[in-house]
Motif scaffolding. Structure first.
Motif, mmCIF file in Angstrom:
data_model
loop_
_atom_site.group_PDB
_atom_site.id
_atom_site.type_symbol
_atom_site.label_atom_id
_atom_site.label_comp_id
_atom_site.label_asym_id
_atom_site.label_seq_id
_atom_site.Cartn_x
_atom_site.Cartn_y
_atom_site.Cartn_z
ATOM 1 N N LEU A 1 23.964 15.678 1.396
ATOM 2 C CA LEU A 1 25.181 16.475 1.525
ATOM 3 C C LEU A 1 26.411 15.798 0.960
ATOM 4 C CD1 LEU A 1 24.866 17.904 5.160
ATOM 5 C CD2 LEU A 1 24.362 19.064 3.003
ATOM 6 N N ASP A 2 26.459 14.477 1.064
ATOM 7 C CA ASP A 2 27.695 13.757 0.743
ATOM 8 C C ASP A 2 27.356 12.481 -0.014
ATOM 9 O OD1 ASP A 2 30.387 13.190 0.696
ATOM 10 O OD2 ASP A 2 30.406 12.267 2.682
ATOM 11 N N PRO A 3 27.011 12.591 -1.303
ATOM 12 C CA PRO A 3 26.587 11.422 -2.067
ATOM 13 C C PRO A 3 27.720 10.417 -2.248
ATOM 14 C CG PRO A 3 26.921 13.296 -3.512
ATOM 15 C CD PRO A 3 27.041 13.816 -2.105
ATOM 16 N N LYS A 4 27.365 9.253 -2.736
ATOM 17 C CA LYS A 4 28.342 8.184 -2.940
ATOM 18 C C LYS A 4 29.369 8.592 -3.997
ATOM 19 C CE LYS A 4 25.121 4.470 -1.773
ATOM 20 N NZ LYS A 4 24.441 3.248 -2.260
ATOM 21 N N PRO A 5 30.581 7.979 -3.953
ATOM 22 C CA PRO A 5 31.593 8.288 -4.970
ATOM 23 C C PRO A 5 31.035 8.094 -6.378
ATOM 24 C CG PRO A 5 32.532 6.963 -3.203
ATOM 25 C CD PRO A 5 31.035 7.007 -2.953
ATOM 26 N N GLY A 6 31.380 9.012 -7.237
ATOM 27 C CA GLY A 6 30.896 8.938 -8.610
ATOM 28 C C GLY A 6 29.676 9.790 -8.872
ATOM 29 N N ARG A 7 29.008 10.220 -7.795
ATOM 30 C CA ARG A 7 27.855 11.110 -7.934
ATOM 31 C C ARG A 7 28.262 12.535 -7.596
ATOM 32 N NH1 ARG A 7 22.949 9.095 -4.511
ATOM 33 N NH2 ARG A 7 22.117 11.029 -5.399
ATOM 34 N N VAL A 8 27.688 13.489 -8.288
ATOM 35 C CA VAL A 8 28.020 14.884 -8.061
ATOM 36 C C VAL A 8 27.197 15.410 -6.891
ATOM 37 C CG1 VAL A 8 28.015 17.199 -9.062
ATOM 38 C CG2 VAL A 8 28.552 15.214 -10.495
ATOM 39 N N ALA A 9 27.883 16.043 -5.939
ATOM 40 C CA ALA A 9 27.172 16.610 -4.791
ATOM 41 C C ALA A 9 26.271 17.746 -5.248
ATOM 42 C CB ALA A 9 28.177 17.115 -3.754
ATOM 43 N N ARG A 10 25.054 17.760 -4.741
ATOM 44 C CA ARG A 10 24.117 18.821 -5.086
ATOM 45 C C ARG A 10 24.357 20.027 -4.189
ATOM 46 N NH1 ARG A 10 18.534 15.842 -4.367
ATOM 47 N NH2 ARG A 10 19.739 14.871 -2.705
ATOM 48 N N THR A 11 24.338 21.202 -4.786
ATOM 49 C CA THR A 11 24.424 22.428 -4.001
ATOM 50 C C THR A 11 23.008 22.877 -3.673
ATOM 51 O OG1 THR A 11 26.463 23.064 -5.122
ATOM 52 C CG2 THR A 11 25.283 24.780 -3.932
ATOM 53 N N LEU A 12 22.694 22.906 -2.397
ATOM 54 C CA LEU A 12 21.342 23.242 -1.973
ATOM 55 C C LEU A 12 21.072 24.729 -2.147
ATOM 56 C CD1 LEU A 12 21.248 21.210 1.357
ATOM 57 C CD2 LEU A 12 20.306 20.530 -0.851
ATOM 58 N N ARG A 13 19.815 25.053 -2.353
ATOM 59 C CA ARG A 13 19.417 26.467 -2.315
ATOM 60 C C ARG A 13 19.715 27.006 -0.924
ATOM 61 N NH1 ARG A 13 14.677 27.843 -6.069
ATOM 62 N NH2 ARG A 13 14.346 29.462 -4.528
ATOM 63 N N HIS A 14 20.100 28.268 -0.868
ATOM 64 C CA HIS A 14 20.525 28.843 0.408
ATOM 65 C C HIS A 14 19.432 28.741 1.465
ATOM 66 C CE1 HIS A 14 22.523 31.437 3.273
ATOM 67 N NE2 HIS A 14 21.503 32.266 3.262
ATOM 68 N N GLU A 15 18.192 29.033 1.101
ATOM 69 C CA GLU A 15 17.111 28.999 2.090
ATOM 70 C C GLU A 15 16.866 27.586 2.609
ATOM 71 O OE1 GLU A 15 15.094 29.544 -2.038
ATOM 72 O OE2 GLU A 15 16.949 30.131 -1.010
ATOM 73 N N HIS A 16 17.112 26.583 1.766
ATOM 74 C CA HIS A 16 16.968 25.199 2.217
ATOM 75 C C HIS A 16 18.116 24.814 3.146
ATOM 76 C CE1 HIS A 16 14.531 24.367 -1.721
ATOM 77 N NE2 HIS A 16 13.839 25.056 -0.819
ATOM 78 N N PHE A 17 19.301 25.283 2.836
ATOM 79 C CA PHE A 17 20.458 24.988 3.675
ATOM 80 C C PHE A 17 20.299 25.640 5.049
ATOM 81 C CE2 PHE A 17 25.151 25.443 4.610
ATOM 82 C CZ PHE A 17 25.369 24.081 4.761
ATOM 83 N N VAL A 18 19.744 26.852 5.073
ATOM 84 C CA VAL A 18 19.484 27.538 6.340
ATOM 85 C C VAL A 18 18.571 26.703 7.232
ATOM 86 C CG1 VAL A 18 18.301 29.528 7.367
ATOM 87 C CG2 VAL A 18 19.872 29.865 5.449
ATOM 88 N N GLU A 19 17.564 26.071 6.629
ATOM 89 C CA GLU A 19 16.629 25.262 7.391
ATOM 90 C C GLU A 19 17.223 23.915 7.794
ATOM 91 O OE1 GLU A 19 13.261 24.977 4.850
ATOM 92 O OE2 GLU A 19 12.597 27.046 5.193
ATOM 93 N N LEU A 20 18.149 23.415 6.998
ATOM 94 C CA LEU A 20 18.717 22.088 7.253
ATOM 95 C C LEU A 20 19.716 22.075 8.408
ATOM 96 C CD1 LEU A 20 18.961 19.122 6.387
ATOM 97 C CD2 LEU A 20 20.719 19.830 4.738
ATOM 98 N N LEU A 21 20.500 23.136 8.550
ATOM 99 C CA LEU A 21 21.572 23.123 9.545
ATOM 100 C C LEU A 21 21.081 22.936 10.984
ATOM 101 C CD1 LEU A 21 24.162 25.727 8.209
ATOM 102 C CD2 LEU A 21 24.327 23.238 8.248
ATOM 103 N N PRO A 22 20.011 23.615 11.424
ATOM 104 C CA PRO A 22 19.535 23.343 12.791
ATOM 105 C C PRO A 22 19.134 21.879 12.989
ATOM 106 C CG PRO A 22 18.570 25.363 11.949
ATOM 107 C CD PRO A 22 19.244 24.707 10.798
ATOM 108 N N ALA A 23 18.579 21.267 11.937
ATOM 109 C CA ALA A 23 18.209 19.851 12.028
ATOM 110 C C ALA A 23 19.452 18.982 12.176
ATOM 111 C CB ALA A 23 17.411 19.440 10.791
ATOM 112 N N ILE A 24 20.512 19.317 11.446
ATOM 113 C CA ILE A 24 21.756 18.552 11.557
ATOM 114 C C ILE A 24 22.322 18.654 12.968
ATOM 115 C CG2 ILE A 24 24.149 18.415 10.757
ATOM 116 C CD1 ILE A 24 23.176 19.259 8.003
#
Length: 233
Positions: A23-46
């Motif tokens: 979600l929050d890579p180191k400075p200088g790296r571009v943050a990846r935008t997750l596929r929506h279905e993957h983000f849906v699954e990730l939030l309950p884990a967070i």
């Protein structure tokens, strides 16, 4: 600590590190935008990780979600999902009444970040306009919830919010005159939510009241919206 507990703590740290890097890579790296279905699954884990992690890691996880929300594309369905997840955190952590099961963030630095995120929602609404109604509704619902049910905003922050809200209705731009905000483009249900946010503001400023009146005069609102706007003044 028993050996299984040590191993569990090691696995927990590894999982948290993976989520943070995603979600929050180191400075200088571009943050990846997750596929929506993957983000849906990730939030309950967070949410579960934040509940069982120590305060420092819980703070880092939720801060990463806030930062991810800023890079998530305006048109993405994940935008609304991200806003509603963060709203749940704000509601649970800064509710006027304690909420069972909320992550333990006492003494964390998240309050300042959460306040800044909330105060940035009117700008987000302006950027979204009517291009992602689900995200706009999520942002408006969050602002209403914060004003009605939480202790997150102090008096200074509440004043700042009022100033920002006026841009949703009408602003005067030098050389252009009045420019109407996205309120005029909203469906009635979203217009009502935005007006309810204004109604929650203590000692509403003349500037905000004038902006509301200017938008109502242009928006051709329903009778219910007219009544609510008249009550606001």
């Amino acid at each position: 600590m028993a050996e299984p507990d040590v191993e569990l703590a090691r696995v927990l740290r590894r999982v948290i590190r993976f989520v943070l890097q995603t979600l929050d890579p180191k400075p200088g790296r571009v943050a990846r935008t997750l596929r929506h279905e993957h983000f849906v699954e990730l939030l309950p884990a967070i949410w579960r990780l934040a509940r069982c992690a120590d305060r420092k890691d819980a703070d880092r996880l939720l801060t990463a979600v806030m930062r991810y929300s800023s890079v998530c594309p305006l048109s993405s369905p994940s935008k609304a999902l991200c806003i509603r997840f963060l709203a749940r955190i704000v509601d649970a952590q800064w509710a006027r009444q304690p909420v069972h099961g909320a992550p333990d963030l006492a003494g964390s630095q998240l309050s300042e970040l959460a306040t800044a995120w909330v105060l940035g929602l009117p700008k987000l609404l302006w950027q979204l306009r009517d291009r992602n109604i689900n995200a706009s509704a999520a942002a408006a619902d969050t602002l209403r919830m914060v004003c009605q049910r939480t202790r997150l905003l102090d008096e200074t922050s509440a004043d700042t919010l009022q100033t920002s809200l006026s841009t949703l209705f009408c602003v005067s731009v030098p050389g252009k005159g009045p420019v109407h905000g996205p309120f005029c483009l909203y469906p009635p249900a979203l217009q009502q939510t935005v007006l309810e946010i204004v109604a929650c503001c203590p000692a509403r400023s003349p500037r905000l009241a004038q902006a509301v009146r200017a938008a109502i005069a242009t928006a051709a609102p329903t009778r219910g919206i007219q009544v609510l706007a008249a009550e606001i003044g």
